[in-house]
Design a protein around this motif. Structure first.
Motif, PDB file in Angstrom:
ATOM      1  N   ALA A  38      68.555 -14.639   5.320  1.00 54.44           N
ATOM      2  CA  ALA A  38      69.246 -15.461   4.317  1.00 54.44           C
ATOM      3  C   ALA A  38      68.402 -16.648   3.877  1.00 54.44           C
ATOM      4  N   ARG A  39      68.283 -16.827   2.564  1.00 54.95           N
ATOM      5  CA  ARG A  39      67.501 -17.898   1.933  1.00 54.95           C
ATOM      6  C   ARG A  39      66.012 -17.797   2.270  1.00 54.95           C
ATOM      7  N   GLY A  40      65.570 -16.678   2.822  1.00 52.99           N
ATOM      8  CA  GLY A  40      64.179 -16.555   3.230  1.00 52.99           C
ATOM      9  C   GLY A  40      63.884 -17.264   4.533  1.00 52.99           C
ATOM     10  N   CYS A  41      64.910 -17.793   5.200  1.00 54.00           N
ATOM     11  CA  CYS A  41      64.737 -18.518   6.466  1.00 54.00           C
ATOM     12  C   CYS A  41      64.751 -17.541   7.639  1.00 54.00           C
ATOM     13  N   THR A  42      64.146 -17.967   8.745  1.00 59.48           N
ATOM     14  CA  THR A  42      64.086 -17.122   9.928  1.00 59.48           C
ATOM     15  C   THR A  42      65.256 -17.411  10.870  1.00 59.48           C
ATOM     16  N   TYR A  43      65.859 -16.347  11.353  1.00 59.41           N
ATOM     17  CA  TYR A  43      66.951 -16.416  12.317  1.00 59.41           C
ATOM     18  C   TYR A  43      66.697 -15.380  13.406  1.00 59.41           C
ATOM     19  N   VAL A  44      67.283 -15.619  14.574  1.00 59.31           N
ATOM     20  CA  VAL A  44      67.269 -14.624  15.639  1.00 59.31           C
ATOM     21  C   VAL A  44      68.587 -13.865  15.554  1.00 59.31           C
ATOM     22  N   LEU A  45      68.511 -12.535  15.493  1.00 60.97           N
ATOM     23  CA  LEU A  45      69.701 -11.723  15.307  1.00 60.97           C
ATOM     24  C   LEU A  45      69.601 -10.424  16.098  1.00 60.97           C
ATOM     25  N   GLY A  46      70.737  -9.735  16.201  1.00 56.99           N
ATOM     26  CA  GLY A  46      70.806  -8.504  16.975  1.00 56.99           C
ATOM     27  C   GLY A  46      70.348  -7.290  16.188  1.00 56.99           C
ATOM     28  N   ARG A  47      69.975  -6.218  16.896  1.00 58.38           N
ATOM     29  CA  ARG A  47      69.334  -5.063  16.263  1.00 58.38           C
ATOM     30  C   ARG A  47      70.224  -4.325  15.273  1.00 58.38           C
ATOM     31  N   ASP A  48      71.541  -4.383  15.429  1.00 53.71           N
ATOM     32  CA  ASP A  48      72.412  -3.708  14.471  1.00 53.71           C
ATOM     33  C   ASP A  48      72.297  -4.315  13.081  1.00 53.71           C
ATOM     34  N   ASP A  49      71.796  -5.539  13.001  1.00 52.49           N
ATOM     35  CA  ASP A  49      71.698  -6.236  11.716  1.00 52.49           C
ATOM     36  C   ASP A  49      70.296  -6.220  11.115  1.00 52.49           C
ATOM     37  N   PHE A  50      69.304  -5.715  11.837  1.00 47.72           N
ATOM     38  CA  PHE A  50      67.919  -5.850  11.387  1.00 47.72           C
ATOM     39  C   PHE A  50      67.711  -5.357   9.954  1.00 47.72           C
ATOM     40  N   LEU A  95      67.973  -9.506   2.654  1.00 46.03           N
ATOM     41  CA  LEU A  95      68.371 -10.826   2.161  1.00 46.03           C
ATOM     42  C   LEU A  95      67.193 -11.782   2.070  1.00 46.03           C
ATOM     43  N   GLY A  96      66.042 -11.352   2.576  1.00 43.85           N
ATOM     44  CA  GLY A  96      64.885 -12.228   2.613  1.00 43.85           C
ATOM     45  C   GLY A  96      64.384 -12.598   1.241  1.00 43.85           C
ATOM     46  N   LYS A  97      63.386 -13.458   1.235  1.00 47.32           N
ATOM     47  CA  LYS A  97      62.841 -13.988  -0.007  1.00 47.32           C
ATOM     48  C   LYS A  97      62.257 -12.874  -0.871  1.00 47.32           C
ATOM     49  N   ASP A  98      62.527 -12.954  -2.163  1.00 44.48           N
ATOM     50  CA  ASP A  98      61.970 -11.989  -3.105  1.00 44.48           C
ATOM     51  C   ASP A  98      60.459 -12.172  -3.214  1.00 44.48           C
ATOM     52  N   ALA A  99      59.733 -11.065  -3.094  1.00 45.09           N
ATOM     53  CA  ALA A  99      58.272 -11.145  -3.184  1.00 45.09           C
ATOM     54  C   ALA A  99      57.796 -11.579  -4.561  1.00 45.09           C
ATOM     55  N   GLY A 100      58.681 -11.472  -5.574  1.00 39.51           N
ATOM     56  CA  GLY A 100      58.289 -11.849  -6.930  1.00 39.51           C
ATOM     57  C   GLY A 100      57.801 -13.283  -7.036  1.00 39.51           C
ATOM     58  N   GLU A 101      58.427 -14.182  -6.277  1.00 37.44           N
ATOM     59  CA  GLU A 101      58.015 -15.586  -6.322  1.00 37.44           C
ATOM     60  C   GLU A 101      56.597 -15.756  -5.799  1.00 37.44           C
ATOM     61  N   ALA A 102      56.287 -15.082  -4.685  1.00 34.97           N
ATOM     62  CA  ALA A 102      54.933 -15.160  -4.130  1.00 34.97           C
ATOM     63  C   ALA A 102      53.909 -14.599  -5.111  1.00 34.97           C
ATOM     64  N   PHE A 103      54.256 -13.512  -5.797  1.00 36.80           N
ATOM     65  CA  PHE A 103      53.329 -12.917  -6.759  1.00 36.80           C
ATOM     66  C   PHE A 103      53.073 -13.845  -7.942  1.00 36.80           C
ATOM     67  N   ARG A 104      54.103 -14.575  -8.343  1.00 33.17           N
ATOM     68  CA  ARG A 104      53.916 -15.510  -9.459  1.00 33.17           C
ATOM     69  C   ARG A 104      52.924 -16.600  -9.082  1.00 33.17           C
ATOM     70  N   VAL A 105      53.035 -17.090  -7.842  1.00 30.28           N
ATOM     71  CA  VAL A 105      52.092 -18.108  -7.372  1.00 30.28           C
ATOM     72  C   VAL A 105      50.683 -17.538  -7.313  1.00 30.28           C
ATOM     73  N   LEU A 106      50.559 -16.355  -6.722  1.00 26.42           N
ATOM     74  CA  LEU A 106      49.241 -15.742  -6.595  1.00 26.42           C
ATOM     75  C   LEU A 106      48.654 -15.372  -7.956  1.00 26.42           C
ATOM     76  N   GLY A 107      49.533 -14.967  -8.880  1.00 23.63           N
ATOM     77  CA  GLY A 107      49.063 -14.619 -10.212  1.00 23.63           C
ATOM     78  C   GLY A 107      48.393 -15.791 -10.904  1.00 23.63           C
ATOM     79  N   ARG A 108      48.926 -16.985 -10.683  1.00 24.12           N
ATOM     80  CA  ARG A 108      48.317 -18.184 -11.280  1.00 24.12           C
ATOM     81  C   ARG A 108      46.989 -18.530 -10.622  1.00 24.12           C
ATOM     82  N   LEU A 109      46.745 -17.907  -9.467  1.00 22.76           N
ATOM     83  CA  LEU A 109      45.485 -18.123  -8.757  1.00 22.76           C
ATOM     84  C   LEU A 109      44.514 -16.961  -8.968  1.00 22.76           C
TER      85      LEU A 109
END
Length: 416
Positions: free
Chosen positions: A93-105, A111-125
């Protein structure tokens, strides 16, 4: 003034009258829902996280105390559960790290962070998607050939020039090289997993190994509905704004998820409207606040406080208006770790590893139950952890000012 509902979802017939849902009762209710009343005693780590919610990690000791406070689980067992992959620290959730049980992995990873944001940053580089895709495949190949998990430094050495240094401009944008983006994408896809370098959760040194977790069959809408369902179960009810903070869903996504979860709106004595699961509304109607003390020392990032970031509501009304605690009531996040009695904050604490003791500041004279629980938690920290860090960069030196402030506040209270 009666709050206006955000939807036409009907209230459960057995919903208690708003005037009965005081802050005192709702604090005790959340305490019960979090399993801090002893109802999780004897449960496994997975069962605790399923009932009380995922434990925020940030390289601190919160996951350990989450399990010790609720189920008496010691660090040795927690580390064994991590090693056996019964529980893991994952980005969700929100791209933040949590400790959770295997049924939820699997579904939680979606719910993690969309890779699109990272690509936009890298694209500008000057980095295109194809370069990262190739790097991902090379990472997988290196890990497949490795006999043990590899940390980022070892991976970088094995990958050589395949990892591009992005210079000073990249550092400013939080992307010194292309490797973290590739690792993040692979981890979000469940193709690799991050493991603690020394087996402990209260630090931020990691290595990576292959995983190939089967993907969740849930689509994005179903994942959002599942998170809302879990979140309302963990908290016992939350406002619309509180749910949005935890999930980072848009208004439209939040409304759709709440509807899919069958959540209903319940007015409270303070004038707030809580979204709750129907079964919880009925249970709340017959819930009675515990008569006897139930004392727990928790981390500042414990789910009881973090899931709703409602520190003011966790203080007694008289404490909110005292000079010493007025500023605390205005803060969403606590500056120190809280001491609770049945959902109400009755003090704050820090651990001083040099003196191997907890430094508490209690708002009132301690009872025997408070003194006993402080001693039990102090012994546990000394024996299991050695120190109690709030986050990865927390240290005795950076914590000293807070320790001194608590000691001074406690001294002033004693002298009154």
């Amino acid at each position: 003034m009666t709050p206006q509902p955000l939807s036409t979802q009907p209230l459960t017939a057995n919903a208690p009258p708003a005037r009965t849902l005081t802050r005192e009762k709702l604090r005790a209710w959340a305490w019960h829902k979090q399993g801090l009343d002893g109802s999780l005693a004897g449960c496994t780590s997975e069962q605790v996280f399923a009932r009380a919610g995922w434990a925020r990690s940030v390289g601190g000791a919160n996951p350990y105390l989450t399990l010790f406070a609720r189920a008496g689980i010691r660090r040795e067992q927690v580390d064994a559960d991590v090693l056996a992959h019964r529980i893991l620290e994952l980005p969700t959730a929100r791209g933040c790290t949590y400790v959770l049980g295997r049924d939820d992995f699997a579904w939680a990873l979606k719910l993690g962070k969309d890779a699109g944001e990272a690509f936009r940053v890298l694209g500008r580089l000057g980095v295109d998607r194809g370069e990262i895709t190739l790097l991902e495949e090379q990472v997988l190949h290196v890990l497949a050939e490795a006999a043990v998990p590899l940390d980022p430094r070892q991976l970088k050495e094995e990958l050589g020039e395949s990892v591009r240094n992005l210079g000073e401009e990249g550092k400013k944008k939080g992307a010194a090289t292309t490797l973290p983006t590739a690792l993040g994408i692979l981890q979000a896809q469940g193709r690799i997993r991050r493991v603690p370098a020394n087996g402990r959760l209260d630090q931020q040194r990691y290595a990576y190994e292959l995983w190939n977790l089967p993907p969740s069959p849930l689509d994005d809408d179903e994942v959002r509905a599942e998170l809302i369902r879990r979140y309302l179960g963990w908290t016992g009810g939350a406002t619309f704004k509180q749910s949005q903070w935890f999930t980072a869903f848009t208004v439209a996504q939040s409304k759709a998820a709440l509807a899919a979860a069958g959540a209903v709106e319940v007015p409270t004595a303070a004038g707030d409207v809580l979204w709750m699961l129907p079964d919880d509304v009925e249970r709340l109607g017959g819930f009675e606040e515990p008569a006897d003390e139930q004392i727990q020392l928790l981390a500042g990032t414990d789910s009881l406080a973090l899931l709703r970031r409602n520190a003011a509501e966790l203080l007694a009304d008289e404490d909110q208006h005292t000079q010493a605690l007025g500023s605390l009531a205005l803060q969403a996040d606590l500056p120190d770790h809280p001491i609770f009695d049945r959902g109400r904050i009755i003090g704050l604490w820090q651990y001083d590893p040099g003196k191997e003791r907890i430094v508490p500041w209690l708002f009132r004279a301690p009872t025997d139950a408070v003194t006993r629980r402080i001693a039990e938690t102090e012994d546990w920290i000394r024996e299991d952890l050695g120190d109690f860090r709030a986050f990865s960069l927390d240290s005795p030196a950076t914590r000293q000012k807070r320790i001194d402030n608590l000691a001074a506040a406690a001294g002033s209270a004693t002298g009154r």
